[in-house]
Design a protein around this motif. Structure first.
Motif, mmCIF file in Angstrom:
data_model
loop_
_atom_site.group_PDB
_atom_site.id
_atom_site.type_symbol
_atom_site.label_atom_id
_atom_site.label_comp_id
_atom_site.label_asym_id
_atom_site.label_seq_id
_atom_site.Cartn_x
_atom_site.Cartn_y
_atom_site.Cartn_z
ATOM 1 N N ASP A 94 13.491 28.641 62.940
ATOM 2 C CA ASP A 94 12.882 27.306 63.081
ATOM 3 C C ASP A 94 11.415 27.339 62.675
ATOM 4 O O ASP A 94 10.926 26.463 61.965
ATOM 5 C CB ASP A 94 12.981 26.831 64.538
ATOM 6 N N LEU A 95 10.717 28.361 63.162
ATOM 7 C CA LEU A 95 9.282 28.450 62.886
ATOM 8 C C LEU A 95 9.017 28.651 61.388
ATOM 9 O O LEU A 95 8.085 28.071 60.830
ATOM 10 C CB LEU A 95 8.659 29.606 63.675
ATOM 11 N N VAL A 96 9.849 29.483 60.765
ATOM 12 C CA VAL A 96 9.670 29.702 59.326
ATOM 13 C C VAL A 96 9.889 28.384 58.584
ATOM 14 O O VAL A 96 9.144 28.039 57.671
ATOM 15 C CB VAL A 96 10.630 30.790 58.799
ATOM 16 N N PRO A 106 19.716 24.064 55.742
ATOM 17 C CA PRO A 106 19.571 23.735 54.318
ATOM 18 C C PRO A 106 18.113 23.820 53.835
ATOM 19 O O PRO A 106 17.871 24.287 52.724
ATOM 20 C CB PRO A 106 20.107 22.303 54.218
ATOM 21 N N VAL A 107 17.165 23.393 54.664
ATOM 22 C CA VAL A 107 15.762 23.441 54.231
ATOM 23 C C VAL A 107 15.341 24.891 54.012
ATOM 24 O O VAL A 107 14.683 25.240 53.030
ATOM 25 C CB VAL A 107 14.844 22.761 55.273
ATOM 26 N N LEU A 108 15.784 25.751 54.927
ATOM 27 C CA LEU A 108 15.438 27.171 54.839
ATOM 28 C C LEU A 108 16.141 27.820 53.639
ATOM 29 O O LEU A 108 15.551 28.643 52.926
ATOM 30 C CB LEU A 108 15.864 27.857 56.140
ATOM 31 N N ASN A 116 17.001 26.413 50.844
ATOM 32 C CA ASN A 116 16.294 26.011 49.632
ATOM 33 C C ASN A 116 14.946 26.735 49.526
ATOM 34 O O ASN A 116 14.542 27.163 48.444
ATOM 35 C CB ASN A 116 16.086 24.496 49.641
ATOM 36 N N GLY A 117 14.274 26.898 50.676
ATOM 37 C CA GLY A 117 13.008 27.633 50.674
ATOM 38 C C GLY A 117 13.202 29.077 50.246
ATOM 39 O O GLY A 117 12.373 29.642 49.532
ATOM 40 N N PHE A 118 14.299 29.667 50.667
ATOM 41 C CA PHE A 118 14.616 31.046 50.280
ATOM 42 C C PHE A 118 14.795 31.118 48.761
ATOM 43 O O PHE A 118 14.251 32.016 48.087
ATOM 44 C CB PHE A 118 15.890 31.511 50.984
ATOM 45 N N ALA A 119 15.548 30.143 48.208
ATOM 46 C CA ALA A 119 15.756 30.119 46.752
ATOM 47 C C ALA A 119 14.404 30.051 46.039
ATOM 48 O O ALA A 119 14.162 30.782 45.075
ATOM 49 C CB ALA A 119 16.626 28.917 46.369
ATOM 50 N N GLY A 120 13.511 29.194 46.545
ATOM 51 C CA GLY A 120 12.195 29.056 45.917
ATOM 52 C C GLY A 120 11.383 30.333 46.031
ATOM 53 O O GLY A 120 10.721 30.750 45.077
ATOM 54 N N HIS A 143 21.913 30.615 47.819
ATOM 55 C CA HIS A 143 21.118 29.825 48.762
ATOM 56 C C HIS A 143 21.090 28.350 48.358
ATOM 57 O O HIS A 143 21.105 27.469 49.220
ATOM 58 C CB HIS A 143 19.705 30.391 48.861
ATOM 59 N N LEU A 144 21.039 28.092 47.059
ATOM 60 C CA LEU A 144 21.059 26.692 46.624
ATOM 61 C C LEU A 144 22.398 26.049 46.985
ATOM 62 O O LEU A 144 22.450 24.893 47.414
ATOM 63 C CB LEU A 144 20.803 26.601 45.117
ATOM 64 N N ARG A 145 23.483 26.814 46.825
ATOM 65 C CA ARG A 145 24.805 26.270 47.185
ATOM 66 C C ARG A 145 24.863 25.957 48.675
ATOM 67 O O ARG A 145 25.415 24.946 49.088
ATOM 68 C CB ARG A 145 25.900 27.268 46.846
ATOM 69 N N ASP A 146 24.296 26.857 49.486
ATOM 70 C CA ASP A 146 24.266 26.602 50.932
ATOM 71 C C ASP A 146 23.565 25.289 51.225
ATOM 72 O O ASP A 146 24.033 24.488 52.032
ATOM 73 C CB ASP A 146 23.546 27.756 51.653
ATOM 74 N N ALA A 147 22.414 25.092 50.563
ATOM 75 C CA ALA A 147 21.660 23.860 50.801
ATOM 76 C C ALA A 147 22.468 22.659 50.344
ATOM 77 O O ALA A 147 22.554 21.640 51.048
ATOM 78 C CB ALA A 147 20.321 23.918 50.068
#
Lengths: 921, 87
Positions: free
Chosen positions: A383-385, A417-419, A421-425, A439-443
């Motif tokens: 959550d914090l990340v 999903p936000v995380l 997408n952040g991981f993909a970035g 990760h994009l598919r997960d989002a």
């Protein structure tokens, strides 16, 4: 690193009152301050920090050795090179405020330059400051990152004499110690020196701690602790106010127990319960403040407690002068933590949780995340990340973000999903492709709506977790931008454009950073697929967005690409404006990275206008700014620009050398490599008369006249056409060149690449003239002049030397663009062109042929020439034949006369050694 | 990315010997490995170590106690662990 700096890390510890004076070490320390490196290397608890703090507070023995002291307490986070160097420079700036401002800005920029480039200028600046500076790096054993260690070795190799480094560490640092020892650049204080001698033990126990021990007791303690000050301190604290001191000493000197553990236990037992609980419950905090301790212990009075501990010498170290932050002595903290995790493992998690909450509420997300992770509260950490994502992206802390995300279990990230997408970035921006798709598919799975539970999958329908609703709302656009980035890396320009267009449709009008990223991706993809118009439009939009978003370094990077395209499109004035506008972003503050690149670009444009002095000045200015103000590509671009300037000034040999250096130092980026350095060098070879080498290059590149033409290889194909034209004198055939030029012209016209069109027209005019059809040559020339005049091209024509000069004279006679042609013809006469590049020949003489030509101008006969050059007579004959062909003559006398007309005879002499040239003048 | 990857065959039993007696409450500190106090005044830390990185982590923890390191020995899985001799 734009994240705020912790001042406590730069705090120079103040020595405590009542320390044992250790004059025997002062001398070594002073010698260390004069050396390059003073290494204080010993296990925990040997008093390294205390020794250094006391020594620095005492000042130098001789006033002449005036020095300033800067301090940096390292922690594990400093294994991130950006963090390490940012703090190191910040520490130096406490003593030399004038240095390092540019460097700090550079470290905060996207893709910071190599650290040696960053350091070089700063070290020069430091060398110019007045005082000697002693820089202490405390707790260096926490640094194990190879990148940091390598750069430290560089620092040690390049330190100005006035800078002296002190490393305090539990392990020897990975720098070339043996070499430095051999050169007398290293002074060491190790455990053997740090151990308290029997006299020092007695002074400490009896004078400082007031214990009145017998000589026998002192000797027993000295023997048992082996002069280890941490153990002696604990022993002294345990003995204060104790009646049976001798019995206590006898109780632990006779066995093998871990003395620190045993004595800490003694000390703890002697504390009142509240103190004891406080110590244990706060032991896992790296830093202690009153409010933080209150939050973690769940009671009040933390600040008073810390002050009491400080007064009672109970192992807290102040981290500032305001009595706000403290830390425990490391060894003592370790003992406390070991006890805590043994006695109340469940409490450990609770305490971390409280610390994490406090840091989250007090705006230190990094600490909050670290404590959540340490306490095993992974959901909370996730959550914090997620909440920290926007700030981390803004501050370019993708590497740190990636480090955290890699510690979190996959199933935790997959439902966020936000995380995801952040991981993909974070992966994309740290150069990793693997995992991005997943990760994009997960989002996307969550964006598509509620997830159906399928057979064979987890029977428990998982719930989506979103903590940052704002980011979730923006997620479709964010995913589309990352999809575009992934497609670009995978080499799919059309998918890149499609995803980026979708992102633009989804992004809010005022989301400048998002729009900037999307348009930059469209620009790159369009450029790579040869659609210059679309690319240019995208880059212009991107520049606006990036500027509004305040990402100025990106603005400069995009400006180079934009100007490149404008030059290809024949819009030299627009290109100049692009560079100038980018330069205007520099006002006052540190020089923006990319500034040096702008000067190189401007130099190229000035050269084209035949203002060679200005071209040179801009290159000099670019170089003077320092490499760290250039993007990674500037190193080779500068050399290419200088080569073309040297060639215009008549020194093709140096141009080739520069181009070879450029090729060695070439680094690519995402932009297509539309003017490859080897092709530029092939052109220089042609100017040198090395036509066969140029043709060989074309062959090795797989270039042929039958190729399908594409913009990406256009520069190389035009280079091939030049080589074929130059071969005319040997082959007496222009068919291949003519046909290739015809096709190239059609392609460049269709793509509106006017800059290329002008060049092709010039080559067509030269080709037709070689065939001897002067009037027909004027047609392409006239069109070239019409396109070139409004943009002020000069070198495009003048570089073609004598052949072009006679063509332009013919054009003047026919009244074609009289004013412009007049200016161009005048440019042939400028002093810079007194030795025309390429010798004024389509196929210039080689160095050997020039040597032969020079000897043809003497009275020597063929065999004597052969002897002079140490070659066979046959070789001389071959050279002579080639010379005649290239000069368009058929006897020796005509060759010499033509050679004199073209100024080749003196050139032949000049190329010999300086001494020989003088004799022959 | 360039960090050495833990390979399966690097995993195994290790014995770390420190000079001095560590109380058993330090077991948790050493990732739950078994601590044995031996009659020669040393402490034997024994147990499974997943890879080289984990081993170096343990050695750093040992270093941070300040207790002198006596030996580090991999233990063959098919042979019973036996006390190492001091160098």
């Amino acid at each position: 690193m734009p994240a705020p700096l912790l001042e406590t890390k730069l705090y120079l510890p103040r020595p405590r009152a009542g320390l044992v004076p250790r004059p025997r070490l002062s001398e070594t320390l002073d010698a260390g301050a004069a050396a390059k490196l003073l290494l204080v290397s010993a296990p925990a608890g040997f008093g390294k920090t205390t020794l250094l703090a006391e020594w620095l507070a005492a000042g130098p023995a001789a006033p002449a050795d005036e020095r300033s002291a800067a301090w940096l307490s390292l922690d594990r986070g400093d294994n991130d090179p950006a963090s390490f160097w940012t703090y190191l420079i910040a520490a130096l700036r406490t003593m030399a405020p004038g240095v390092g401002e540019n460097e700090l800005a550079l470290l905060a920029s996207p893709q910071p330059p190599a650290i040696d480039l960053v350091l070089t200028t700063m070290l020069n600046d430091l060398g110019a400051t007045g005082n000697d500076i002693v820089l202490v790096l405390d707790d260096y054993h926490l640094i194990d990152a190879r990148e940091v260690q390598d750069a430290m070795a560089f620092l040690l190799d390049h330190m100005p004499p006035r800078l002296h480094l002190v490393i305090a560490s539990r392990a020897d640092p990975a720098v070339p110690l043996a070499r430095m020892r051999a050169r007398g650049q290293l002074v060491e204080i190790r455990a053997a020196e740090l151990r308290f001698t029997p006299d020092e033990v007695a002074a400490y126990l009896n004078e400082v701690m007031g214990l009145q021990l017998t000589a026998q007791d002192v000797a027993a303690l000295e023997a048992r602790t082996e002069g280890w000050i941490a153990a002696l301190q604990l022993a002294a604290l345990s003995m204060q106010g104790r009646d049976d001191v001798a019995g206590f000493i006898a109780g632990f000197t006779g066995d093998d127990r871990y003395i620190v553990d045993y004595l800490a236990e003694e000390v703890l037992q002697r504390q009142p319960a509240p103190v004891r609980n406080f110590l244990l419950q706060t032991a896992l905090l790296g830093r202690l403040s009153g409010p933080l301790c209150d939050a973690v212990t769940g009671t009040g009075g933390g600040k008073a407690m810390l002050e009491a501990l400080d007064r009672g010498n109970l192992f807290v170290v102040p981290l500032d002068d305001r009595r706000q932050w403290y830390r425990y002595h490391h060894l003592f903290a370790d003992v406390l933590r070991a006890r805590l995790s043994d006695e109340s493992p469940d409490l450990v998690q609770v305490l971390h949780r409280r610390a994490s909450d406090w840091y989250a509420e007090n705006g230190e997300p990094a600490e909050a995340i670290e404590h959540a992770m340490a306490g095993g509260h992974l959901e909370s950490a996730a959550d914090l990340v997620e909440l920290a994502l926007p700030a981390l992206a803004r501050d370019r802390q993708e590497a740190r973000l990636r480090g955290w995300l890699e510690l979190l279990p996959d199933e935790l990230i997959a439902v966020r999903p936000v995380l995801s997408n952040g991981f993909a970035g974070a992966l994309l921006s740290t150069g990793v492709v693997e995992g991005v798709e997943r990760h994009l598919r997960d989002a996307e799975r969550w964006l598509a709506g509620p997830v159906e539970t399928r057979e064979g999958t987890d029977p428990h329908t998982k719930q989506m977790v979103v903590v940052d609703d704002e980011e979730f709302r923006r997620l479709p656009a964010g995913v589309a931008v990352h999809r575009a980035g992934l497609a670009l890396v995978l080499g799919d320009p059309s998918a890149t454009v499609a995803h980026a267009q979708r992102a633009l449709g989804l992004l809010e009008e005022d989301h400048d950073l998002g729009r900037g990223a999307a348009t930059a991706l469209i620009g790159l993809a369009s450029w790579s697929s040869g659609d210059l118009e679309a690319a240019r439009e995208a880059y212009e939009m991107c520049l606006g967005s990036m500027q509004r978003a305040g990402h100025l370094a990106d603005v400069l990077g995009c400006s180079i690409a934009l100007a490149d395209m404008q030059i290809t499109q024949g819009q030299l004035r627009d290109a100049m404006r692009t560079y100038e506008q980018a330069l205007q972003l520099n006002h006052g503050g540190p020089v923006l990275r990319g500034t040096a690149d702008m000067y190189v670009g401007m130099s190229t444009l000035h050269r084209e206008r035949n203002d060679l002095d200005a071209a040179r000045q801009f290159l000099v200015r670019s170089e003077e700014l320092g490499e760290h103000t250039g993007l990674p590509q500037n190193h080779y671009r500068w050399r290419v620009a200088m080569a073309s300037l040297r060639q215009a000034e008549g020194d093709v040999g140096e141009a080739v050398d520069l181009l070879e250096e450029a090729e060695r130092t070439y680094v690519g980026d995402f932009s297509p490599n539309v003017r490859p350095v080897p092709a530029v060098r092939a052109r220089a070879w042609i100017a040198q008369g090395r036509v066969d080498d140029a043709l060989e290059w074309a062959c090795a590149q797989g270039l042929s006249v039958e190729d399908d033409l594409s913009y990406l290889r256009e520069y190389e194909h035009v280079t091939l056409a030049r080589a074929l034209l130059a071969r005319y004198q040997v082959e007496r055939s222009l068919d291949q060149a003519t046909e290739l030029l015809e096709r190239l012209l059609r392609a460049a016209d269709a793509g509106h690449r006017t800059g290329t069109v002008i060049e092709i027209l010039v080559l067509q005019a030269l080709a037709v003239r070689l065939r001897g059809d002067l009037p027909a040559a004027l047609a392409p020339l006239e069109r070239a002049l019409g396109l070139a005049e409004p943009e002020g091209y000069v070198r495009m024509f003048v570089d073609e030397a004598a052949q072009m000069k006679s063509l332009l004279q013919a054009a003047a006679e026919h009244g074609i663009a009289p004013e412009y042609v007049g200016r161009l013809l005048a440019a042939f006469g400028t002093p810079a062109n007194s030795k025309p590049a390429g010798q004024g020949l389509v196929d210039p003489l080689s160095q050997r042929e020039l040597d032969v030509l020079r000897l043809l101008g003497t009275d020597l006969g063929g065999p004597e020439i052969a002897a002079e050059l140490i070659v066979s007579l046959n070789t001389v004959r071959t050279h002579t034949k080639n010379i005649y062909a290239k000069l368009g003559v058929n006897n020796r006398r005509a060759a010499v006369r033509r050679g004199e007309e073209l100024d080749l005879m003196s050139r032949a002499r000049d190329r010999r050694t300086g001494r020989a040239a003088v004799h022959e003048e | 990315m360039h960090a050495p990857q833990g390979k399966p065959h690097e995993a195994g039993q290790y014995e770390i010997r420190l000079k001095g007696h560590l109380a058993s409450r330090w077991s948790d500190w050493f990732d739950g490995l078994t601590l044995t106090r031996e009659s020669d005044g040393t402490t034997l830390i024994q147990g499974p170590v997943v890879d080289q990185a984990a081993l170096h982590g343990l050695l750093q923890k040992a270093r941070d106690t300040g207790l002198p390191l006596v030996s580090v020995t991999p233990v063959e899985p098919d042979r019973p662990a036996r006390p190492t001799t001091n160098p």
